[in-house]
Scaffold this active site. Structure first.
Site, PDB file in Angstrom:
ATOM      1  N   ASP A 298       0.864  -1.185   0.000  1.00 27.77           N
ATOM      2  CA  ASP A 298       0.000   0.000   0.000  1.00 27.77           C
ATOM      3  C   ASP A 298       0.897   1.231   0.000  1.00 27.77           C
ATOM      4  O   ASP A 298       1.563   1.532   0.989  1.00 27.77           O
ATOM      5  CB  ASP A 298      -0.902  -0.007   1.229  1.00 27.77           C
ATOM      6  CG  ASP A 298      -1.990   1.071   1.142  1.00 27.77           C
ATOM      7  OD1 ASP A 298      -1.856   1.958   0.280  1.00 27.77           O
ATOM      8  OD2 ASP A 298      -2.933   1.018   1.937  1.00 27.77           O
TER       9      ASP A 298
ATOM     10  N   ASP B 218      36.857  -3.611  36.947  1.00 30.52           N
ATOM     11  CA  ASP B 218      36.542  -3.436  38.359  1.00 30.52           C
ATOM     12  C   ASP B 218      36.498  -4.804  39.010  1.00 30.52           C
ATOM     13  O   ASP B 218      36.316  -5.827  38.340  1.00 30.52           O
ATOM     14  CB  ASP B 218      35.206  -2.711  38.539  1.00 30.52           C
ATOM     15  CG  ASP B 218      35.036  -2.169  39.959  1.00 30.52           C
ATOM     16  OD1 ASP B 218      36.073  -1.978  40.616  1.00 30.52           O
ATOM     17  OD2 ASP B 218      33.904  -1.966  40.400  1.00 30.52           O
TER      18      ASP B 218
ATOM     19  N   ASP C 240      39.111   1.914  39.157  1.00 32.15           N
ATOM     20  CA  ASP C 240      39.111   2.755  40.343  1.00 32.15           C
ATOM     21  C   ASP C 240      40.526   2.839  40.893  1.00 32.15           C
ATOM     22  O   ASP C 240      41.482   2.382  40.264  1.00 32.15           O
ATOM     23  CB  ASP C 240      38.132   2.219  41.393  1.00 32.15           C
ATOM     24  CG  ASP C 240      38.424   0.778  41.773  1.00 32.15           C
ATOM     25  OD1 ASP C 240      39.581   0.326  41.548  1.00 32.15           O
ATOM     26  OD2 ASP C 240      37.520   0.095  42.291  1.00 32.15           O
TER      27      ASP C 240
END
EC number: 3.4.23.-
Length: 1456
Positions: free
Chosen positions: A313, A509, A571
């Protein structure tokens, strides 16, 4: 004719990166200044058009050919706009950035900020009006109190701002006017958004709108037209104007077929059958007017229905389907729109979802498909098909063709059917288009197989990979395991770091588990690639293994992907700090997050949360004990790497890294029952070919599964496995407690320990054919190959699924690290020397005995069974002794043997679900450190301690030390007139600075309180170094980059020789059975004796003087060794020693000599001394008492208290008799005593502690509330401390202040001072003066006198340290009169009572040893030591004093 693309030309063709580092960040109050500064900067770069929109965005493509070309001006414009966009965001504060989160271009940001801050809105006008009025009152000498200012502002606000008023009124302390203004602006923005919001519903499948007043042709198919994603034709329907249109043209006859009655020659709007709907339509239009945004669709014809037929369509804006099975991903439709068909009626939309269409080379996605049950055709929006899949569609009279937009290669060709363009679907493809031909599973099953992902991720996987789903119309049921294990806080904002290739940024970490795993793992470390989000996980037993693990990981990935790691982000943990030298040698940058700021390493923290939540959910769903967390977490990471993520545009990290989709068909539910083929392991032909095992994960070095046989603990790796995903073996097995060392219990489990995990990473796949793999699977004793090519039949298990892992997915490469050996574990032999450790039945077999033919190692720790303790302690036998000397008592074994579990040991069989059955402990509260949790677990008596082998071992170590030191002789009891001192055991758990357990310590102490002065002892003394001396020596060492070593003398008091005759009873638990009435005559000092500290000091001092040290006169606990230009400082605090110096060779020689003379435990560097955490960074040394603070807060249940900004309130003032007297002042006194020690590194607490100490004899509830405020202040600043900066100038100066008659009870003044050595705060004090003074000058003058005394002592100490000051010390005083008295020789009768102070200071000033200088009150740093201050003043002075949270990360300067 020039096109629009050719008309737009960029003014500046060079891509410029604007430097905005000097631009002030935008806040809610400085927009006008900021906008002028930014606009001028960009105008200078000739880029102002990108801000005001005068440089518009060129078209993305140019050209008139069928295949358009990319517009280079658009690419250049877009790159420049993104650079400007990023630069502007960097110049906006974090509090303002959410306001522009929806903007996508620099011009949108500029316009959004202008609308928010440049308009004369109510919030701006209110702020300016009131601030102007407040400033005018202040200039007139009538300043308005801050509370009154806030009240005046709030009472003039309209009702629309009531939520803001309520929030401010609920606060304990009123916020600043700036904060109030920000809240008003935010509220105002929400009100404007509510008033101006326009609701625009979705549009779908615009085909027709029935209107009798229009002649628009309704046939949108059949023309020879080209459609692609670059056409500019509007697909939205525009409503016709009311009334009739004048059109003189003759209408053309309609040649199409009616969509209502299927008769050719007229359209649907002229169909005779349409009149029956006329009345209904008119009534509906009158009550519910049609909106042009409402979804609409064609009314389907009454043709044979096929759910797999799809029609193209060209006028539709949404895809529509009526078959729910066509949707592989679906969710309920929450909008309020319906689909309007050609006759004007509406059809409801119930769901939305996704689908896919097959082509010759790839599938085409259909997104946002509307499920409309009552429609009879499936419609494809050409517009969405082209834009979503980058294709073009060409329509011909009898066919259509779909082409790839980039290459022009045809993907599919279809033909018309019934004058409609129908998508071709072969009969063999009709079933496989939207569903897999393999067996279907429910949403819940796929949810469990994929590791319990979110609903969006689950639907994305099912949709994109066309997974077979049973009953797709059923929604996913709520998963209780997800609710239990995935509760979390609000996430932080995303990082701005971008990467362009794998391994450019690696985030890492370490995660610590509160439960020791079945394989003795306590930690795991992850490495996350920022570009692909791919994760590698390694289990660890100790944090120190991180360095070796990273080296292995680096070699593995760099060799596999042929690229180098660029940056490691972690860290500031010690396990990563040791990597700095290695990283610098290999050219790898190392970025670290600020201390105690895990949000800066948010990628790793979020990955931790994802892994732990998924792992815990897997454990919970399968009822697997939490001691198996390494297996669950490895499976979690395995699945996370294969799940799509929105960060990668719904690609999986696996696909992003390896360029191919993962294989989901091999996935099974973790912990479910499985049956591996075990025939090669059988000893005879009659044994079972399989055993029920638990599925524990996927082999990463082989194409196989990991299967755990629970009764024997053997882990099989097999390719031929049958699965029953409805059964979970762990849920039907009764377990005792965990076998981990940290969770032993008296009740023994009835199941054995299991194999250890390999040392290879748990989640590292790689494409095949990379070399030979190391085989770690269990192999049969005699078979050359553990695998069989014969497929196992599943006919006998209809409810199970037989599975074999697909070999299409990449497997792990070979690992060069150590591999687990296939040798059975050798059980330790139990020692029978200790009666407590004897096995009650040593000849009975143990159910935990490993199978000698087991190809896998057993766990090195078997489940202990400690016998029930008796009421009396079994004493070791003493060997024979001579009459002249008492032999040593028998020591406890240093390593207690492992006790095997009795086969008949009782097992918990009751049905109640307990944590003990799962082998877990109650989760820790926030900041719950080991000391607070273990306070009740420390034994109080020797009887309790002897029940635990760890305490028993600690007691044995103490007794061995006493015996080896020849501390006593066992002799007959003395006459009754002689005092026999008792003794007792003190049990303590020693912890590290991070709260982790260090060791168990048992100390034998004498009951010295029974000693009588003059008879049992003469003199007492304890070597305690002054806190000022510690700070001075540490400051000098840091400034000169000297190493600082920390020593701990083992059993220091046992080194001292007693000169008095002291008798002590035998130690509890170690009484000689042959001579129980004998006593110990002490030769050496022992802890608890009054004279023990002095005896130890004499012993240590004598030795140090003999080797060349000089005892300081200013501080007797300080010793200095000087040899030529080499110098060594030694500070002694009882048995803890700090030593530093400028000569490393002499320092090492001194340490070796001390170790030979005394039993010394040496630390590599200063890190934790007397409860003080010392963190050394290149910029200096940070001293804090964070763990001590948290322990204090935990002990007082104030961990979760609401923090306050100041330790004491400015009003009302505390008085002696205010409030009600506390019934028991013990707790008050204990907390104040703890605060006094805490002031060692916290000068900001000095005044509060001094003030609260004045009421210790009779505290009231007012004093208790003031004490709680101090604790609330500590709850917000637990990690604050002083920072000793490197590169300090060794000049001495002090600030002196006094609060005249500040105490309303006796009107005695409070004086305070703080002394600096350069920028280092080294000494401070806050105390009341001795008497009442008659003027502020007199109070300040006496304070200066006290400060000068402290300076004189510090100068003497510096002289002994060999430090010469270039300038005389300076005292800063904010009282002009006191300054003149110090500098001028003036004396009269009003100063008789302070004559001593006058003469003392005058002599110091006149001799040039001291200077007194006036300073402004605003710069008087000692002001915070004499009175409570407001929040702004207190925080300002605290920062200037040097109390900071963390040391400067990049060479920042500590401003004083």
């Amino acid at each position: 004719m020039a096109t629009h693309a050719e008309e737009i030309v960029l003014v500046n063709t060079n891509i410029l990166n604007v430097n905005m580092s000097n631009v002030t960040k935008l806040t809610s109050t400085n927009y006008l200044m900021w906008s002028r500064q930014v606009h001028a900067l960009f105008d200078g770069y000739e880029l102002a058009g990108f801000l005001d929109g005068s440089t518009p965005m060129p078209p993305a493509t140019i050209g008139t050919d069928a295949v358009p070309r990319v517009n280079p001006d658009y690419t250049r414009w877009r790159r420049q706009d993104k650079l400007i966009y990023s630069a502007i965001l960097g110049a906006i504060s974090m509090s303002v950035q959410p306001a522009v989160s929806r903007a996508t271009t620099a011009a949108q940001i500029w316009e959004t900020l202008r609308k928010i801050y440049a308009n004369p809105s109510y919030g701006h006008v209110t702020q300016l009006r009131f601030i102007t009025r407040f400033d005018q009152l202040a200039l007139l000498g009538k300043p308005m109190d801050h509370d009154e200012q806030v009240e005046r502002v709030l009472e003039n606000l309209p009702d629309d701002y009531k939520p803001v008023i309520d929030q401010i009124a609920a606060k304990d302390t009123p916020p600043s006017l700036t904060e109030i203004h920000e809240r008003l602006i935010n509220r105002e923005s929400k009100l404007l958004a509510l008033n101006s919001a326009e609701v625009v519903p979705i549009t779908a499948n615009v085909v027709t709108h029935r209107n009798t007043n229009t002649n628009r042709n309704q046939n949108n198919r059949g023309d020879n037209r080209n459609y692609n994603n670059n056409n500019n034709r509007s697909n939205s329907w525009q409503p016709s104007s009311s009334g009739s249109r004048s059109d003189n043209r003759q209408p053309k006859p309609y040649l199409g077929r009616c969509q209502i009655c299927s008769v050719q020659g007229h359209s649907a709007k002229r169909c005779p059958q349409l009149h029956q709907f006329q009345s209904t339509t008119n009534q509906q239009q009158s009550t519910s007017p049609f909106t042009p945004w409402q979804p609409r669709a064609n009314l389907a014809v009454n043709s044979p229905y096929n759910a797999n037929n799809w029609l193209l369509d060209s006028g539709a804006t949404h895809h529509i389907t009526s078959d729910f099975n066509n949707l592989s991903f679906h969710q309920p439709y929450t909008g309020g729109d319906d689909v309007m068909i050609a006759d004007g009626s509406t059809i409801p939309i119930t769901h939305t979802g996704s689908a896919s269409l097959p082509t010759s080379s790839r599938s085409l996605d259909l997104n946002k498909v509307l499920y409309v049950p009552n429609i009879h055709k499936n419609l494809i929006s050409v517009y969405r098909l082209c834009n979503t899949n980058r294709v073009s569609v060409e329509f011909f009279p009898a066919s259509f063709q779909v082409k790839d937009l980039n290459t022009g290669v045809p993907l599919l060709q279809g033909k018309t059917k019934d004058e409609l363009y129908e998508w071709p679907i072969a009969s063999s493809q009709a079933v496989s288009m939207f569903a897999s031909p393999c067996s279907k599973a429910t949403h819940s099953s796929w949810h469990s197989r994929l590791g319990h992902p979110s609903l969006a991720i689950l639907n994305s996987v099912i949709s994109n990979h066309s997974l077979p789903v049973l009953n797709p119309s059923h929604k996913l049921l709520s998963c209780s395991d997800c609710f239990i294990n995935k509760s979390h806080k609000v996430p932080f904002s995303n990082s701005t770091i971008t990467s362009s290739k794998p391994l450019e940024y690696i985030y890492s970490d370490v995660w610590s588990s509160p439960i020791l795993s079945i394989d003795n793992y306590r930690y795991y470390v992850i490495f996350v690639d920022h570009f692909t989000r791919y994760t590698w996980l390694y289990p660890l037993k100790q944090k120190s293994q991180v360095k070796d693990t990273f080296i292995i990981f680096k070699s593995l990935v760099e060799n596999r992907f042929q690229t180098r790691i660029g940056t490691l982000y972690s860290d500031n943990g010690g396990e990563f700090v040791v990597l700095r030298d290695y990283l610098s040698q290999h050219g790898i940058s190392h970025f670290t997050s600020p201390p105690h700021t895990p949000e800066h390493n948010g990628l790793s923290e979020r990955k931790h949360r994802h892994i732990v939540e998924m792992g815990l959910t897997l454990l919970s769903h399968a009822s697997v004990p939490k001691t198996y967390w390494p297996y669950a977490f490895s499976v979690a990471v395995y699945l996370i790497n294969r799940l799509p993520t929105p960060l990668l545009q719904l690609q999986s990290p696996f696909q992003k890294l390896f360029g191919q989709p993962p294989n989901y068909e091999k996935l099974k539910v973790f912990g479910c029952a499985c049956y591996p083929w075990l025939r090669p392991y059988n000893r005879h032909k009659l044994e079972d070919k399989s055993k029920q095992c638990a599925f524990m994960g996927y082999s990463l070095t082989q194409s196989a599964y990991l299967c755990l046989h629970i009764p024997t603990g053997r882990l099989y790796t097999s390719r031929h496995v049958q699965f029953d995903e409805r059964c979970f073996p762990f849920s039907t097995t009764n377990f005792g407690v965990s076998t981990s060392q940290e969770q032993r219990s008296d009740s023994a489990p009835n199941w054995p320990s299991h194999t250890t995990l390999p040392t290879t990473p748990l989640v590292l796949p790689a494409p095949p054919c990379l070399g030979p793999h190391l085989d770690t699977s269990p192999r049969p004793p005699s078979s050359p190959s553990p695998l069989c090519t014969t497929q196992v039949s599943s006919s006998n298990l209809p409810s199970s699924s037989i599975s074999s892992p697909s070999s299409s997915e990449p497997t792990a490469p070979s690992h060069n690290g150590p591999q687990p050996t296939a040798q059975p574990h050798q059980t330790q032999n139990s020692n029978s020397n200790s009666p407590i450790l004897n096995n009650p039945n040593p000849n009975s077999p143990s159910p935990n005995s490993p199978n000698q033919n087991s190809p896998l190692p057993q766990s090195p720790i078997s489940s202990p069974h400690i016998p029930t303790p008796s009421t009396s302690i079994s004493e070791p036998n003493s060997p024979s002794s001579s009459s002249t000397s008492t032999p040593p008592l028998p020591p406890v074994l240093p390593a207690p043997p492992i006790i095997q579990v009795n086969a008949q040991a009782p097992v918990n069989t009751h049905s109640m679900a307990t944590r003990a059955k799962d082998g877990i402990r109650k989760p820790n509260q926030k900041y719950s450190y080991a000391t607070s949790l273990a306070a009740n677990s420390e034994p109080r008596t020797a009887i309790q301690a002897m029940k635990d082998d760890r305490w028993r071992q600690a007691m044995g170590s103490e007794i061995n030390a006493q015996i080896g030191n020849h501390t006593w002789d066992l002799v007959p009891p003395p006459p009754p007139s002689v005092t026999i001192v008792g003794c007792r055991w003190i049990f303590t758990k020693k912890f590290n600075s991070d709260g982790s357990l260090n060791r168990y310590k048992a100390r034998l102490v004498a009951k010295g309180y029974n000693q009588r002065p003059g008879l049992d002892y003469a003199e007492t003394f304890s070597p305690v170094i002054k806190s000022t001396s510690i700070r001075i020596v540490l400051g000098v060492a840091v400034d000169r980059s000297w190493p600082i070593r920390q020593l701990d003398v083992n059993n220091a008091f046992l080194q001292g020789t007693l000169t008095d005759e002291v008798y002590m009873s035998q130690p509890p638990g170690f009484v000689d059975k042959d001579r129980p009435d004998y006593v110990c005559r002490l030769r050496k000092a022992i802890y608890g004796l009054k004279q023990a500290p002095r005896a130890w000091y004499v012993e240590l001092r004598t030795y140090l003087l003999t080797v060349g040290f000089v005892n300081s006169i200013s501080d007797t606990s300080l010793f200095v060794l000087q040899r030529g230009r080499s110098i060594i400082y030694m500070l002694v605090y009882v048995d803890d020693i700090l030593i530093t110096g400028n000569d490393t060779v002499l320092l090492k020689h001194t340490l070796d000599a001390l170790s030979q003379r005394f039993s010394v435990k040496e630390h590599e560097d200063l890190h934790y001394f007397l409860g003080i955490e010392a963190k050394r960074v290149p910029q200096g040394l940070h001293l804090s008492q964070r763990r001590y603070t948290l322990d204090l807060l935990a002990r007082t249940n104030m961990l979760t208290a609401k923090p306050v900004a100041t330790p004491m309130a400015t009003s009302p003032k505390l008085t002696l008799h205010s409030g009600t007297k506390l019934p028991d002042p013990t707790e008050y006194r204990g907390i104040v005593g703890s605060l006094q020690y805490l002031a060692f590194t916290r000068p900001d607490l000095s005044y509060a502690v001094n003030r609260l100490s004045q009421y210790m004899h009779m505290p009231t509830d007012d004093h208790w509330n003031a004490l709680k405020r101090v604790l609330r202040y500590l709850a917000g600043t637990p990690d604050h401390g002083i920072f000793l900066k490197k590169g300090n100038t060794l000049s001495l100066h002090a600030y002196s202040d006094a609060d005249w008659a500040g105490d309303t009870d006796d009107y005695v003044s409070t004086n305070g001072y703080i002394v600096y050595l350069g920028h280092h705060p080294i000494s401070w004090s806050s105390k009341k003066q001795k008497g009442v003074v008659r003027s502020s000058t007199e109070a300040e003058y006496r304070s200066v006198a006290n400060t000068s005394s402290e300076l004189q002592w510090i100068c003497s100490l510096l002289t002994e340290l060999g430090i010469q000051l270039s300038h005389p010390p300076v005292i800063y005083c904010d009282n002009v009169g006191a300054t003149y008295l110090c500098a001028n020789p003036v004396f009269h009768s009003r100063m008789k009572h302070i004559a001593l102070d006058y003469h003392f200071i005058r002599n110091q000033v006149q001799s040039g040893a001291l200077r007194v200088v006036h300073v402004s009150t605003h710069d008087q740093l000692a002001d915070t030591l004499t009175k409570p201050l407001s929040r702004v003043a207190f925080q300002n002075f605290s920062r200037k004093i040097g109390v900071i949270k963390v040391p400067p990360s990049c060479g920042g300067v500590l401003r004083i």
